[in-house]
Design a protein around this motif. Structure first.
Motif, PDB file in Angstrom:
ATOM      1  N   MET B   1       0.959  -1.304  -0.027  1.00  0.00           N
ATOM      2  CA  MET B   1       0.028  -0.202  -0.130  1.00  0.00           C
ATOM      3  C   MET B   1       0.916   1.119   0.066  1.00  0.00           C
ATOM      4  O   MET B   1       0.677   2.369  -0.596  1.00  0.00           O
ATOM      5  N   ASP B   2       1.921   1.280   0.752  1.00  0.00           N
ATOM      6  CA  ASP B   2       2.909   2.343   0.587  1.00  0.00           C
ATOM      7  C   ASP B   2       3.280   2.779  -0.766  1.00  0.00           C
ATOM      8  O   ASP B   2       3.477   3.853  -1.025  1.00  0.00           O
ATOM      9  N   ASP B   3       3.682   1.764  -1.663  1.00  0.00           N
ATOM     10  CA  ASP B   3       3.952   2.129  -2.870  1.00  0.00           C
ATOM     11  C   ASP B   3       2.830   2.852  -3.701  1.00  0.00           C
ATOM     12  O   ASP B   3       3.323   3.769  -4.172  1.00  0.00           O
ATOM     13  N   LEU B   4       1.675   2.378  -3.215  1.00  0.00           N
ATOM     14  CA  LEU B   4       0.593   2.969  -4.146  1.00  0.00           C
ATOM     15  C   LEU B   4       0.603   4.526  -3.585  1.00  0.00           C
ATOM     16  O   LEU B   4       0.433   4.999  -4.619  1.00  0.00           O
ATOM     17  N   LEU B   5       0.486   4.536  -2.273  1.00  0.00           N
ATOM     18  CA  LEU B   5       0.684   5.863  -1.868  1.00  0.00           C
ATOM     19  C   LEU B   5       1.648   7.029  -2.282  1.00  0.00           C
ATOM     20  O   LEU B   5       1.512   7.885  -2.875  1.00  0.00           O
ATOM     21  N   ALA B   6       3.140   6.282  -2.375  1.00  0.00           N
ATOM     22  CA  ALA B   6       4.062   6.903  -2.987  1.00  0.00           C
ATOM     23  C   ALA B   6       3.663   7.464  -4.344  1.00  0.00           C
ATOM     24  O   ALA B   6       3.999   8.592  -4.892  1.00  0.00           O
ATOM     25  N   ASP B   7       3.328   6.418  -5.025  1.00  0.00           N
ATOM     26  CA  ASP B   7       2.922   6.421  -6.637  1.00  0.00           C
ATOM     27  C   ASP B   7       1.957   7.886  -6.739  1.00  0.00           C
ATOM     28  O   ASP B   7       2.020   8.686  -7.385  1.00  0.00           O
ATOM     29  N   PHE B   8       0.826   7.754  -5.911  1.00  0.00           N
ATOM     30  CA  PHE B   8      -0.095   8.920  -6.044  1.00  0.00           C
ATOM     31  C   PHE B   8       0.358  10.147  -5.670  1.00  0.00           C
ATOM     32  O   PHE B   8       0.190  11.192  -6.315  1.00  0.00           O
ATOM     33  N   VAL B   9       1.335  10.076  -4.739  1.00  0.00           N
ATOM     34  CA  VAL B   9       1.806  11.414  -4.300  1.00  0.00           C
ATOM     35  C   VAL B   9       2.843  12.013  -5.441  1.00  0.00           C
ATOM     36  O   VAL B   9       2.747  13.269  -5.909  1.00  0.00           O
ATOM     37  N   ALA B  10       3.639  11.052  -5.908  1.00  0.00           N
ATOM     38  CA  ALA B  10       4.425  11.379  -7.177  1.00  0.00           C
ATOM     39  C   ALA B  10       3.721  12.042  -8.348  1.00  0.00           C
ATOM     40  O   ALA B  10       3.934  12.966  -8.902  1.00  0.00           O
ATOM     41  N   GLU B  11       2.589  11.220  -8.607  1.00  0.00           N
ATOM     42  CA  GLU B  11       1.859  11.581  -9.763  1.00  0.00           C
ATOM     43  C   GLU B  11       1.260  12.764  -9.438  1.00  0.00           C
ATOM     44  O   GLU B  11       0.908  13.577 -10.694  1.00  0.00           O
ATOM     45  N   THR B  12       0.539  13.124  -8.377  1.00  0.00           N
ATOM     46  CA  THR B  12      -0.130  14.279  -8.318  1.00  0.00           C
ATOM     47  C   THR B  12       0.790  15.550  -8.238  1.00  0.00           C
ATOM     48  O   THR B  12       0.436  16.410  -8.945  1.00  0.00           O
ATOM     49  N   ARG B  13       2.070  15.170  -7.712  1.00  0.00           N
ATOM     50  CA  ARG B  13       3.045  16.470  -7.549  1.00  0.00           C
ATOM     51  C   ARG B  13       3.488  16.746  -9.121  1.00  0.00           C
ATOM     52  O   ARG B  13       3.706  17.626  -9.661  1.00  0.00           O
ATOM     53  N   GLU B  14       3.626  15.630 -10.070  1.00  0.00           N
ATOM     54  CA  GLU B  14       4.015  15.726 -11.435  1.00  0.00           C
ATOM     55  C   GLU B  14       2.936  16.405 -12.074  1.00  0.00           C
ATOM     56  O   GLU B  14       3.168  17.365 -12.926  1.00  0.00           O
ATOM     57  N   MET B  15       1.729  16.024 -11.957  1.00  0.00           N
ATOM     58  CA  MET B  15       0.592  16.808 -12.728  1.00  0.00           C
ATOM     59  C   MET B  15       0.478  18.092 -12.051  1.00  0.00           C
ATOM     60  O   MET B  15       0.431  19.219 -13.094  1.00  0.00           O
ATOM     61  N   LEU B  16       0.884  18.463 -10.797  1.00  0.00           N
ATOM     62  CA  LEU B  16       0.780  19.947 -10.140  1.00  0.00           C
ATOM     63  C   LEU B  16       1.922  20.774 -11.053  1.00  0.00           C
ATOM     64  O   LEU B  16       1.302  21.700 -11.665  1.00  0.00           O
ATOM     65  N   GLU B  17       2.924  19.947 -11.068  1.00  0.00           N
ATOM     66  CA  GLU B  17       4.020  20.916 -11.849  1.00  0.00           C
ATOM     67  C   GLU B  17       3.719  21.094 -13.249  1.00  0.00           C
ATOM     68  O   GLU B  17       4.034  22.213 -13.851  1.00  0.00           O
ATOM     69  N   ALA B  18       3.229  20.058 -13.994  1.00  0.00           N
ATOM     70  CA  ALA B  18       2.795  20.370 -15.296  1.00  0.00           C
ATOM     71  C   ALA B  18       1.784  21.199 -15.356  1.00  0.00           C
ATOM     72  O   ALA B  18       1.555  22.026 -16.510  1.00  0.00           O
ATOM     73  N   SER B  19       0.817  21.205 -14.637  1.00  0.00           N
ATOM     74  CA  SER B  19      -0.396  22.343 -14.825  1.00  0.00           C
ATOM     75  C   SER B  19      -0.112  23.552 -14.207  1.00  0.00           C
ATOM     76  O   SER B  19      -1.027  24.422 -14.579  1.00  0.00           O
ATOM     77  N   GLU B  20       1.022  23.648 -13.480  1.00  0.00           N
ATOM     78  CA  GLU B  20       1.305  25.224 -13.053  1.00  0.00           C
ATOM     79  C   GLU B  20       1.141  26.285 -14.381  1.00  0.00           C
ATOM     80  O   GLU B  20       0.545  27.203 -14.030  1.00  0.00           O
ATOM     81  N   GLY B  21       1.770  26.165 -15.458  1.00  0.00           N
ATOM     82  CA  GLY B  21       1.941  26.904 -16.427  1.00  0.00           C
ATOM     83  C   GLY B  21       0.429  27.188 -17.155  1.00  0.00           C
ATOM     84  O   GLY B  21       0.070  28.185 -17.211  1.00  0.00           O
ATOM     85  N   GLU B  22      -0.287  26.085 -16.949  1.00  0.00           N
ATOM     86  CA  GLU B  22      -1.793  26.207 -17.425  1.00  0.00           C
ATOM     87  C   GLU B  22      -2.420  27.030 -16.645  1.00  0.00           C
ATOM     88  O   GLU B  22      -3.233  27.682 -16.949  1.00  0.00           O
ATOM     89  N   ILE B  23      -2.378  26.696 -15.209  1.00  0.00           N
ATOM     90  CA  ILE B  23      -3.225  27.696 -14.169  1.00  0.00           C
ATOM     91  C   ILE B  23      -2.658  29.242 -14.454  1.00  0.00           C
ATOM     92  O   ILE B  23      -3.687  29.989 -14.521  1.00  0.00           O
ATOM     93  N   ILE B  24      -1.417  29.472 -14.729  1.00  0.00           N
ATOM     94  CA  ILE B  24      -0.932  30.611 -14.809  1.00  0.00           C
ATOM     95  C   ILE B  24      -1.796  31.541 -16.056  1.00  0.00           C
ATOM     96  O   ILE B  24      -2.160  32.617 -16.179  1.00  0.00           O
ATOM     97  N   ALA B  25      -1.521  30.584 -17.321  1.00  0.00           N
ATOM     98  CA  ALA B  25      -2.136  30.978 -18.448  1.00  0.00           C
ATOM     99  C   ALA B  25      -3.800  31.213 -18.066  1.00  0.00           C
ATOM    100  O   ALA B  25      -4.360  32.197 -18.920  1.00  0.00           O
TER     101      ALA B  25
END
Lengths: 150, 809
Positions: B1-25
């Motif tokens: 379960m820890d793996d899943l959680l780490a995946d979730f955190v990493a994925e959400t963070r990646e998406m956050l980073e990716a969408s930062e530009g979009e948010i500002i635009a």
């Protein structure tokens, strides 16, 4: 402009390949035939851990029959990220080209015009500069399907 | 379960980073609908992922943001600066929460309601509520402008405590280069080995050469592992997801997973995770009917959702099928016309297939109600967009009332697959192992090879199966091998269809590194790639799916579902029992019903633990009960087992010899004197005792204990590495890395030399719970629990005992 050219004989004619297109010249080992593919695909062979598609240039030009001697060596070229081994009559020499490829009125003949970039003067005399992508696409009747599938 | 959680955190963070530009635009132009779509997908994915975990606050926040954005997408609401601010505050809050989740902290409660309220009130001017909300400074700093937001974001990152495993990111290109370099090295080694053998034995060279070989195979394994991951890591989370979803929705769904051992690139594993989740959500939410409706329609009340992964050359196909209500063509078409995706005149020209594919268009949804589970059809356009990004594709086929079938195709940039090498004439071809259902020699009576018209048929488990001759398929000369003397390879496609491929003989099977073929060869449609044999000779990998579909052997969703129904009917109606014949160590000819046999296993005798009253063996890291062992020592170093399973419990039956699978046609004569024998019957004029499955599992069956190999820490000396190490490994342990820190949780066992132990005890150093102490002299010191270091039996027994104790933890 002078580039290095690999001088070859294909179907009894002198042809030039750009030296930077030719990765190496190898002794052709065992070739595994590939059923259900056009004739000019002679099969696949291995170069270290890489699989090369072996193309018989004479058949790829659309000539029938095998009236020509075949060099035991093959030129390895890379087109669109795939590597091919070209079997041809003979691999002769490397020379420098003199000037740009030029066209000749009347063309080079139906088989040759399709694959030729033009005539190029080299220090070994005039020869036909080959467009590798066109050569590898095979004779005309097949080229349509191939580009659609690729 | 820890793996899943780490995946979730990493994925959400990646998406956050990716969408930062979009948010500002988006902030610059709130009416930009493309930006809204991107941000909408982000919150939607977060909401979806929360379904795995128990994060009600995250789910609440993302759901609220999604609602507001959905209103904008549907045109019910005009996006304005206030709304942008409120959504941004929520996204910021999500980032904070993800940080807290990773650090394992609880984020201070409160503030969520204000943020959500701000969304709804955003049209008015009282956005101040957000600013006054406590405990989320980034949410208020963001109100001051996007620049401040960006600063805050970067400034905040180093603060978050990093308790994550150390890892680096590498470009895939680099890995590819290393990988092909290693492949070349292996071939160079083979070449060198060949030449060395020709030159005869040369001790001075052979030693280093052996070492090179070992190192190379280690490196190769490591490189392979660097890139590959089993799709199981995705599959593992699915049963739980299905269970929770169906419970939420009052539906009953059974999930059937297949092909979990298919390996693919790590990045590809990540790529399929979301699409699969989305499709499964949709299938359960919209596809499956509630049990009462299913009964009304004459279906079983439990819905079946099956997910199967297959690999073929450089593609992997994942088929997700359900037996729900199917897609409604009319409804989809009407909706598509409504939303302006197609015009009414276009609609009349579209076939059913084309209409069904419309569900992958952005902004499309047929669900009447918006639910918490699958939402508004955002899933499928994201799914398709993500798959296309990596060169994959998705298709749907469906029959109303019968079911829906999604086929995902994902390419592999590199793949190592298990393959079967077959031979026709002089030439060899490879077939991906994952398709192979069974191999039967066509002279076998049960196969019943016949020709109906031009089509060849074989009978497999009471079913007529079409048969292709590989020589004909490839247009090769028919060899001198008679039709009836060929070997049949039964192949099952990802769609569930079965067909037989006749080849001259089976050559070998093993791992194949699949390389792409030139387009001119690929376009023939017969090959999926090429691979090199050990001797460096290239062979072609057959594209099984394509060959089958060229011959019209792939059915659509409808017939497939009907077929499976028929199969179950015929199984129930006609009781053809098949059994596996074997000879046990007491020389008895026995048979066990084929349904019970899960696999035939071979294991070294050292994997067997006979020290306790009930012997056990370790197979694939699972400890299984074992029966049928000989009384004395084993006749061979390796023992074969039948791995029997009743679905939950498993056990191993040791056998001397495995004969064949046979049909039990003769009468069964019940036996009363031996409870473990159900009956005696005749097979080929010889009596055979049929094992009583019920009694067997009642007595011995146990759910398999899946254990990772326990770890054993050895004393740091040359003796223990070279002499003790192999013994410990063969007893089923992994040797602990000397540089690693000892774990204090009792999961490790430690072997210590007596001097070492005494020294440690004297220095009051921490000593692991489980210690095996070795003394260097045969004489025992009274009162000390030590083992003489060359007393192999005692040592092995102690190791087994320690593991048994560990297994019961």
């Amino acid at each position: 402009m002078s580039d290095l050219m690999v001088m070859t004989q294909i179907a009894g004619r002198r042809c030039a390949l750009h030296a930077h297109d030719v990765q190496s010249v190898i002794e052709l080992g065992a070739v595994t035939p590939v059923p259900q593919t056009p004739d000019f695909i002679a099969g696949i062979t291995a170069l270290r851990s890489q699989a090369l598609t072996v193309i018989d240039c004479r058949l790829a030009l659309g000539f029938k029959g095998t009236d020509w001697s075949t060099d035991p060596r093959a030129a390895v070229v890379s087109v669109n990220g795939y590597s091919y081994a070209l079997t041809l009559d003979a691999i002769e020499d490397i020379t420098t080209s003199i000037g740009e490829p030029t066209q000749i009125t009347g063309g080079f003949g139906p088989e040759w015009s399709r694959v030729a970039t033009g005539m190029i003067e080299t220090s070994a005399g005039p020869s036909l500069l080959i467009d590798l992508a066109a050569l590898i696409a095979g004779p005309d009747e097949k080229s349509g399907d191939l580009s659609a599938a690729a | 379960m820890d793996d899943l959680l780490a995946d979730f955190v990493a994925e959400t963070r990646e998406m956050l980073e990716a969408s930062e530009g979009e948010i500002i635009a988006w902030e610059a132009d709130p009416s930009d609908s493309a930006r809204i779509d991107t941000i909408f997908r982000f919150v939607h994915t977060v909401k979806g992922n929360c379904g795995f975990f128990d994060f009600p606050r995250l789910a609440g926040l993302s759901h609220a943001a999604e609602d507001a954005l959905a209103d904008c997408r549907a045109g019910r609401r005009e996006p304005d600066a206030a709304l942008v601010t409120a959504v941004l505050a929520i996204i910021d809050r999500i980032a904070l929460m993800v940080d807290a989740i990773e650090a394992g902290e609880e984020l201070s409660a409160g503030g969520d309601e204000e943020l959500i309220a701000a969304l709804n009130a955003a049209s008015e001017d009282d956005i101040i509520a957000v600013e006054t909300a406590p405990a989320h400074s980034p949410a208020s700093t963001i109100l001051e402008g996007c620049d401040a937001f960006a600063d805050e974001e970067t400034a905040k990152r180093p603060d978050c405590p990093a308790a994550v495993q150390r890892s680096i990111r590498l470009p895939v290109d680099l890995l590819d280069r290393v990988m092909s370099g290693v492949s070349d090295m292996v071939l160079a080694r083979n070449d060198l080995g060949h030449r060395l053998r020709q030159a005869g034995t040369q001790p001075t060279i052979d030693g280093p050469f052996e070492r090179l070989t070992t190192i190379l195979s280690d490196v190769r394994d490591a490189i392979t592992r660097m890139r590959m991951q089993r799709i199981e890591t995705v599959f593992a989370a699915l049963p739980r997801l299905v269970r929770d979803l169906s419970a939420d929705l009052g539906k009953q769904v059974m999930v059937d997973l297949e092909g979990g051992d298919v390996e693919l690139d790590r990045e590809m594993v990540e790529m399929v995770r979301d699409p699969l989740t989305h499709i499964i959500r949709n299938a359960i939410d919209h596809g499956m009917e509630v049990p009462s409706d299913r009964l009304k329609n004459g279906k079983r009340e439990i819905g079946l959702l099956s997910i199967a992964a297959r690999q073929s050359g450089n593609t992997i196909s994942i088929v997700v099928s359900d037996d729900g209500r199917g897609l409604d063509e009319e409804k989809i078409a009407a909706k598509a016309v409504d939303t302006g995706l197609i015009t009414a005149s276009q609609r009349t020209q579209m076939g059913r297939e084309a209409i069904l594919q419309l569900i992958f268009e952005p902004g499309f949804s047929t669900a009447d109600e918006v639910s918490n589970v699958s939402g508004r059809g955002v899933g499928l356009d994201v799914v398709r967009a993500n798959l296309q990004k990596v060169g994959g594709s998705i298709k749907v086929s469906s029959q109303p009332g019968v079911g829906t079938l999604f086929t995902l195709q994902i390419p592999l940039t590199l793949s190592i697959i298990a393959g079967l090498t077959v031979e026709i004439g002089e030439q060899r071809f490879a077939i991906p192992q994952s398709y192979v259902e069974e191999i039967i020699h066509s002279s076998a009576k049960a196969l019943d090879f016949t020709r109906v018209g031009e089509t060849a048929l074989v009978t497999f488990r009471g079913q007529r199966v079409p048969c292709l001759m590989l020589t004909q398929v490839l247009g090769l000369d028919v060899g001198d091998i008679d039709e009836r003397d060929q070997t049949m390879v039964l192949l099952r496609l990802a769609s569930g269809d079965l067909f037989a491929l006749a080849v001259d003989r089976i050559h070998t099977h093993g791992d194949l590194v699949v390389k792409p073929l030139a387009p001119a060869v690929m376009s023939s449609g017969f090959y999926a790639g090429s691979t090199l044999l050990d001797d460096g000779q290239p062979i072609l990998l057959l594209d099984v799916t394509n060959i089958a579909s060229n011959y019209g052997l792939v059915s659509d969703a409808r017939t497939r579902v009907l077929q499976t129904a028929e199969e179950t009917d015929s199984k129930a109606g006609k009781d053809i029992s098949r059994a596996m014949l074997f000879t046990d160590f007491h020389g008895r000819r026995c048979a066990v019903r084929l349904e019970l046999v899960k696999r035939i296993e071979t294991a070294p005798a050292s994997a067997i633990d006979r020290t306790s009253a009930s012997p056990r063996a370790v197979i694939d890291n699972a400890i299984l009960p074992l029966i049928g062992l000989p009384d004395g020592p084993f006749p061979a170093e390796k023992v074969r087992f039948l791995r029997l399973s009743d679905g939950d419990s498993e056990l191993l039956q040791a056998v001397r010899e495995i004969d064949d699978a046979v049909e039990l046609t003769e009468k069964l004569k019940p036996v009363t004197d031996d409870p473990l024998i159900e009956a005696v019957t005749l097979v080929g004029d010889q009596t055979v005792s049929l094992v009583d499955g019920h009694e067997l599992f009642a007595r011995y069956g146990e759910p398999p204990e899946i254990t990772a190999k326990p770890i054993c820490r050895l004393p740091g000396s040359e003796w223990s590495r070279s002499i003790l190490g192999p013994l410990v490994t063969s007893a089923g342990y992994d040797i602990a890395d000397e540089s690693s820190e000892p774990k204090e949780d009792g999961s490790e066992i430690c072997i210590m030399l007596e001097e070492e132990y005494e020294a440690a005890a004297a220095l009051e150093m921490p000593i692991a719970d489980k210690v095996i102490r070795l003394r260097s002299l045969p004489q025992e010191t009274p009162g000390e629990d030590t083992i003489y270091r060359y007393d192999r039996d005692a040592l092995v027994a102690a190791l087994h005992k320690a593991r048994a104790a560990g297994g019961n933890r």
